[in-house]
Design a protein around this motif. Structure first.
Motif, PDB file in Angstrom:
ATOM      1  N   GLY A   1       0.788  -1.220   0.000  1.00  0.00           N
ATOM      2  CA  GLY A   1       0.000   0.000   0.000  1.00  0.00           C
ATOM      3  C   GLY A   1       0.821   1.270   0.000  1.00  0.00           C
ATOM      4  N   ARG A   2       2.106   1.170  -0.366  1.00  0.00           N
ATOM      5  CA  ARG A   2       2.940   2.381  -0.399  1.00  0.00           C
ATOM      6  C   ARG A   2       2.558   3.238  -1.601  1.00  0.00           C
ATOM      7  NH1 ARG A   2       3.830   1.775   4.699  1.00  0.00           N
ATOM      8  NH2 ARG A   2       5.036  -0.116   5.186  1.00  0.00           N
ATOM      9  N   THR A   3       2.354   4.516  -1.348  1.00  0.00           N
ATOM     10  CA  THR A   3       2.026   5.442  -2.427  1.00  0.00           C
ATOM     11  C   THR A   3       3.209   6.315  -2.823  1.00  0.00           C
ATOM     12  OG1 THR A   3       1.215   7.061  -0.817  1.00  0.00           O
ATOM     13  CG2 THR A   3      -0.406   5.530  -1.768  1.00  0.00           C
ATOM     14  N   HIS A   4       4.280   6.268  -2.038  1.00  0.00           N
ATOM     15  CA  HIS A   4       5.487   7.048  -2.310  1.00  0.00           C
ATOM     16  C   HIS A   4       6.673   6.100  -2.198  1.00  0.00           C
ATOM     17  CE1 HIS A   4       8.143  10.788  -1.133  1.00  0.00           C
ATOM     18  NE2 HIS A   4       8.561  10.192  -2.237  1.00  0.00           N
ATOM     19  N   VAL A   5       7.409   5.916  -3.301  1.00  0.00           N
ATOM     20  CA  VAL A   5       8.607   5.080  -3.294  1.00  0.00           C
ATOM     21  C   VAL A   5       9.787   5.926  -3.754  1.00  0.00           C
ATOM     22  CG1 VAL A   5       7.267   2.993  -3.754  1.00  0.00           C
ATOM     23  CG2 VAL A   5       8.347   4.220  -5.657  1.00  0.00           C
ATOM     24  N   ALA A   6      10.984   5.431  -3.462  1.00  0.00           N
ATOM     25  CA  ALA A   6      12.198   6.161  -3.825  1.00  0.00           C
ATOM     26  C   ALA A   6      13.173   5.225  -4.513  1.00  0.00           C
ATOM     27  CB  ALA A   6      12.856   6.785  -2.591  1.00  0.00           C
ATOM     28  N   GLY A   7      13.669   5.643  -5.672  1.00  0.00           N
ATOM     29  CA  GLY A   7      14.739   4.938  -6.362  1.00  0.00           C
ATOM     30  C   GLY A   7      16.065   5.557  -5.960  1.00  0.00           C
ATOM     31  N   CYS A   8      16.924   4.768  -5.320  1.00  0.00           N
ATOM     32  CA  CYS A   8      18.179   5.276  -4.757  1.00  0.00           C
ATOM     33  C   CYS A   8      19.361   4.615  -5.449  1.00  0.00           C
ATOM     34  CB  CYS A   8      18.241   4.994  -3.259  1.00  0.00           C
ATOM     35  SG  CYS A   8      16.819   5.624  -2.349  1.00  0.00           S
ATOM     36  N   THR A   9      20.420   5.388  -5.662  1.00  0.00           N
ATOM     37  CA  THR A   9      21.595   4.837  -6.333  1.00  0.00           C
ATOM     38  C   THR A   9      22.497   4.076  -5.381  1.00  0.00           C
ATOM     39  OG1 THR A   9      22.771   6.939  -6.043  1.00  0.00           O
ATOM     40  CG2 THR A   9      21.600   6.608  -8.129  1.00  0.00           C
ATOM     41  N   GLY A  10      22.305   4.210  -4.073  1.00  0.00           N
ATOM     42  CA  GLY A  10      23.150   3.509  -3.118  1.00  0.00           C
ATOM     43  C   GLY A  10      22.717   3.790  -1.696  1.00  0.00           C
ATOM     44  N   SER A  11      23.546   3.355  -0.748  1.00  0.00           N
ATOM     45  CA  SER A  11      23.163   3.446   0.661  1.00  0.00           C
ATOM     46  C   SER A  11      23.112   4.886   1.161  1.00  0.00           C
ATOM     47  CB  SER A  11      24.138   2.641   1.515  1.00  0.00           C
ATOM     48  OG  SER A  11      25.454   3.131   1.387  1.00  0.00           O
ATOM     49  N   THR A  12      23.989   5.757   0.644  1.00  0.00           N
ATOM     50  CA  THR A  12      23.992   7.148   1.108  1.00  0.00           C
ATOM     51  C   THR A  12      22.721   7.861   0.677  1.00  0.00           C
ATOM     52  OG1 THR A  12      26.414   7.187   0.990  1.00  0.00           O
ATOM     53  CG2 THR A  12      25.285   9.308   1.131  1.00  0.00           C
ATOM     54  N   SER A  13      22.314   7.655  -0.574  1.00  0.00           N
ATOM     55  CA  SER A  13      21.075   8.286  -1.043  1.00  0.00           C
ATOM     56  C   SER A  13      19.863   7.687  -0.352  1.00  0.00           C
ATOM     57  CB  SER A  13      20.955   8.171  -2.571  1.00  0.00           C
ATOM     58  OG  SER A  13      21.074   6.838  -2.999  1.00  0.00           O
ATOM     59  N   GLU A  14      19.946   6.413   0.001  1.00  0.00           N
ATOM     60  CA  GLU A  14      18.854   5.791   0.747  1.00  0.00           C
ATOM     61  C   GLU A  14      18.659   6.485   2.094  1.00  0.00           C
ATOM     62  OE1 GLU A  14      19.018   1.612   2.588  1.00  0.00           O
ATOM     63  OE2 GLU A  14      18.187   1.278   0.597  1.00  0.00           O
ATOM     64  N   LYS A  15      19.761   6.752   2.788  1.00  0.00           N
ATOM     65  CA  LYS A  15      19.683   7.460   4.070  1.00  0.00           C
ATOM     66  C   LYS A  15      19.074   8.847   3.891  1.00  0.00           C
ATOM     67  CE  LYS A  15      23.747   5.198   6.068  1.00  0.00           C
ATOM     68  NZ  LYS A  15      25.168   5.388   6.463  1.00  0.00           N
ATOM     69  N   THR A  16      19.429   9.494   2.786  1.00  0.00           N
ATOM     70  CA  THR A  16      18.921  10.847   2.541  1.00  0.00           C
ATOM     71  C   THR A  16      17.409  10.856   2.400  1.00  0.00           C
ATOM     72  OG1 THR A  16      20.994  11.525   1.472  1.00  0.00           O
ATOM     73  CG2 THR A  16      19.030  12.845   0.997  1.00  0.00           C
ATOM     74  N   VAL A  17      16.851   9.925   1.609  1.00  0.00           N
ATOM     75  CA  VAL A  17      15.392   9.954   1.418  1.00  0.00           C
ATOM     76  C   VAL A  17      14.663   9.536   2.692  1.00  0.00           C
ATOM     77  CG1 VAL A  17      15.458   9.681  -1.076  1.00  0.00           C
ATOM     78  CG2 VAL A  17      15.341   7.648   0.362  1.00  0.00           C
ATOM     79  N   VAL A  18      15.267   8.676   3.498  1.00  0.00           N
ATOM     80  CA  VAL A  18      14.649   8.339   4.779  1.00  0.00           C
ATOM     81  C   VAL A  18      14.603   9.572   5.673  1.00  0.00           C
ATOM     82  CG1 VAL A  18      14.914   6.995   6.895  1.00  0.00           C
ATOM     83  CG2 VAL A  18      15.210   5.883   4.668  1.00  0.00           C
ATOM     84  N   THR A  19      15.694  10.330   5.686  1.00  0.00           N
ATOM     85  CA  THR A  19      15.732  11.570   6.475  1.00  0.00           C
ATOM     86  C   THR A  19      14.728  12.594   5.956  1.00  0.00           C
ATOM     87  OG1 THR A  19      18.061  11.233   7.034  1.00  0.00           O
ATOM     88  CG2 THR A  19      17.194  13.475   7.244  1.00  0.00           C
ATOM     89  N   GLU A  20      14.654  12.720   4.643  1.00  0.00           N
ATOM     90  CA  GLU A  20      13.784  13.732   4.026  1.00  0.00           C
ATOM     91  C   GLU A  20      12.304  13.389   4.160  1.00  0.00           C
ATOM     92  OE1 GLU A  20      14.472  16.653   2.135  1.00  0.00           O
ATOM     93  OE2 GLU A  20      16.495  16.545   2.951  1.00  0.00           O
ATOM     94  N   TYR A  21      11.969  12.112   3.976  1.00  0.00           N
ATOM     95  CA  TYR A  21      10.557  11.743   3.849  1.00  0.00           C
ATOM     96  C   TYR A  21      10.085  10.703   4.859  1.00  0.00           C
ATOM     97  CZ  TYR A  21      10.983  14.119  -0.655  1.00  0.00           C
ATOM     98  OH  TYR A  21      11.213  15.036  -1.629  1.00  0.00           O
ATOM     99  N   GLY A  22      11.005  10.126   5.628  1.00  0.00           N
ATOM    100  CA  GLY A  22      10.598   9.104   6.589  1.00  0.00           C
ATOM    101  C   GLY A  22      10.036   7.854   5.950  1.00  0.00           C
ATOM    102  N   LEU A  23      10.521   7.498   4.755  1.00  0.00           N
ATOM    103  CA  LEU A  23       9.974   6.341   4.058  1.00  0.00           C
ATOM    104  C   LEU A  23      10.387   5.046   4.749  1.00  0.00           C
ATOM    105  CD1 LEU A  23      10.565   7.323   0.321  1.00  0.00           C
ATOM    106  CD2 LEU A  23       8.457   7.472   1.640  1.00  0.00           C
ATOM    107  N   PRO A  24       9.482   4.059   4.777  1.00  0.00           N
ATOM    108  CA  PRO A  24       9.830   2.758   5.360  1.00  0.00           C
ATOM    109  C   PRO A  24      10.702   1.952   4.406  1.00  0.00           C
ATOM    110  CG  PRO A  24       7.611   2.690   4.496  1.00  0.00           C
ATOM    111  CD  PRO A  24       8.075   4.117   4.334  1.00  0.00           C
ATOM    112  N   GLU A  25      11.266   0.878   4.939  1.00  0.00           N
ATOM    113  CA  GLU A  25      12.199   0.070   4.154  1.00  0.00           C
ATOM    114  C   GLU A  25      11.585  -0.450   2.866  1.00  0.00           C
ATOM    115  OE1 GLU A  25      15.094  -3.851   4.688  1.00  0.00           O
ATOM    116  OE2 GLU A  25      13.392  -3.563   6.035  1.00  0.00           O
ATOM    117  N   ASP A  26      10.339  -0.877   2.924  1.00  0.00           N
ATOM    118  CA  ASP A  26       9.760  -1.489   1.734  1.00  0.00           C
ATOM    119  C   ASP A  26       9.329  -0.468   0.680  1.00  0.00           C
ATOM    120  OD1 ASP A  26       7.483  -0.505   2.953  1.00  0.00           O
ATOM    121  OD2 ASP A  26       6.577  -2.465   3.333  1.00  0.00           O
TER     122      ASP A  26
END
Length: 373
Positions: free
Chosen positions: A213-238
């Motif tokens: 049921g995720r309506t917002h997903v993030a395509g990340c180039t690596g672990s650093t960008s993954e951390k950034t979108v979690v910080t910015e948007y609070g997205l869950p792992e899935d």
């Protein structure tokens, strides 16, 4: 990991590919073993280290040497199933004691390059040992020193057997890294890439996110960008897609299986390739186009002399730094153009897209406004 979970770990598991260790992790293991032997007279073998994400791999020593005033240990790099040119390379670390207060001093041994041009995350003249591996080695030196009552003031010389020859198969010479390889890695782990397996894992990641049921997903180039979108948007792992270099794979699958919002986050230089119309961001298949960056800089108000400097910059980061010093928002311009390219691939699918560009430390250096069809 259960079928109900997504994210980076689930994608890697789904590929069936075996991860490996970065040159930075290998150098850290060799440094830890050498410093321990210098203080105790014994090499720990295998030697265990702690990676930035908490994993604790053990490394067998391939060579060791203990003499008056120094110790050397070596580890063979195992890149797992990744077709890495450094797979099988022998990474050596030689540790010498320094006077109290000297700290940890890094040297480039044989087969490790030296920075000769600006635009990289280290100053000209420094050994090509990147910031995260340096910190890993400092942390482990401090741990060993603490265990044995030492000061932790050492000289660490990292070398790679046949490194200068191996480096000819990399982009190091063009980047002004001369004399050998770079010691790299932000997580300590090499994520293996088989194009077909990884693209399939991206599709699985989108499917898992939609099923959750995720309506917002993030395509990340690596672990650093993954951390950034979690910080910015609070997205869950899935909701996190490890797209690596395969921006096109994310966009084409989301076009057929839409979500309300897609954030693309990655390094400035890599996303400048997307901005220029490349959907495969791997360095072997697309390059940073300095002429394109110069044209964007002009659109952002750069005068002719600055645009000429951008066109001749050593790296994308150097071009970004030149523009930042002049108040030209090159990061935002790249992010906006990359968003527009993404929307073009989506072909009117009901997806709102925004793009975030980061530097190597994970600082946001450019972002676009969200936009959709």
């Amino acid at each position: 990991m259960s079928e109900a979970k997504g994210g980076r770990g689930a994608q890697l598991k789904h590929t069936g590919l075996r991860p490996g260790w970065t040159t930075g992790a290998c150098a850290t293991a060799a440094t830890t073993a050498a410093y321990t032997a210098l203080l105790t007279g014994e090499f720990p073998d295998p030697v265990t280290i702690t990676l930035p994400r908490g994993q604790t791999p053990a490394f067998a020593l391939a060579a060791e040497e203990l003499a008056a005033g120094h110790a050397m240990a070596a580890v063979v790099k195992d890149a797992g199933d990744d077709p890495d040119v450094t797979h099988g390379a022998l990474i050596r670390s030689t540790v010498r004691l320094l006077p109290p207060g000297s700290g940890v001093v890094f040297r480039a041994g044989e087969g490790v390059g030296t920075i000769t041009l600006p635009g990289l995350p280290l100053p000209v003249g420094e050994p090509a040992i990147n910031p995260v591996p340096r910190q890993m080695m400092r942390d482990h030196v401090a741990l060993v020193a603490g265990r044995h009552g030492a000061t932790g003031d050492v000289e660490v010389t990292v070398s790679v057997d046949h490194g200068e020859e191996i480096a000819r198969s990399t982009w190091n010479p063009r980047l002004g890294i001369l004399g050998g390889l770079s010691i790299l890695g932000t997580t300590g782990i090499v994520v293996p890439y088989s194009c077909s397996a990884w693209i399939d894992s991206i599709r699985r990641g989108v499917d898992v996110a939609r099923a959750a049921g995720r309506t917002h997903v993030a395509g990340c180039t690596g672990s650093t960008s993954e951390k950034t979108v979690v910080t910015e948007y609070g997205l869950p792992e899935d909701a996190l897609l490890d797209m690596g270099d395969f921006a096109g794979a994310v966009l084409k699958y989301v076009r057929r299986h839409p979500v309300d919002r897609l954030t693309i986050c990655g390094g400035f230089a890599k996303l400048s390739k997307l901005a220029a119309g490349h959907l495969d961001l791997h360095s072997a298949r697309s390059q940073v186009n300095k002429q394109f960056l110069a044209d964007l800089a002009r659109e952002g108000g750069a005068a002719a002399p600055l645009a000429a400097e951008v066109e001749q910059a050593n790296t994308g980061l150097a071009a970004l730094q030149l523009c930042a010093a002049a108040g030209v928002p090159l990061g935002d311009l790249v992010a906006s153009r990359a968003r527009d390219e993404a929307l073009g691939v989506l072909r009117g699918a009901p997806v709102v897209v925004d793009v975030i560009c980061i530097d190597r430390a994970g600082n946001v250096v450019g972002r676009s406004e969200p936009a959709g069809p």
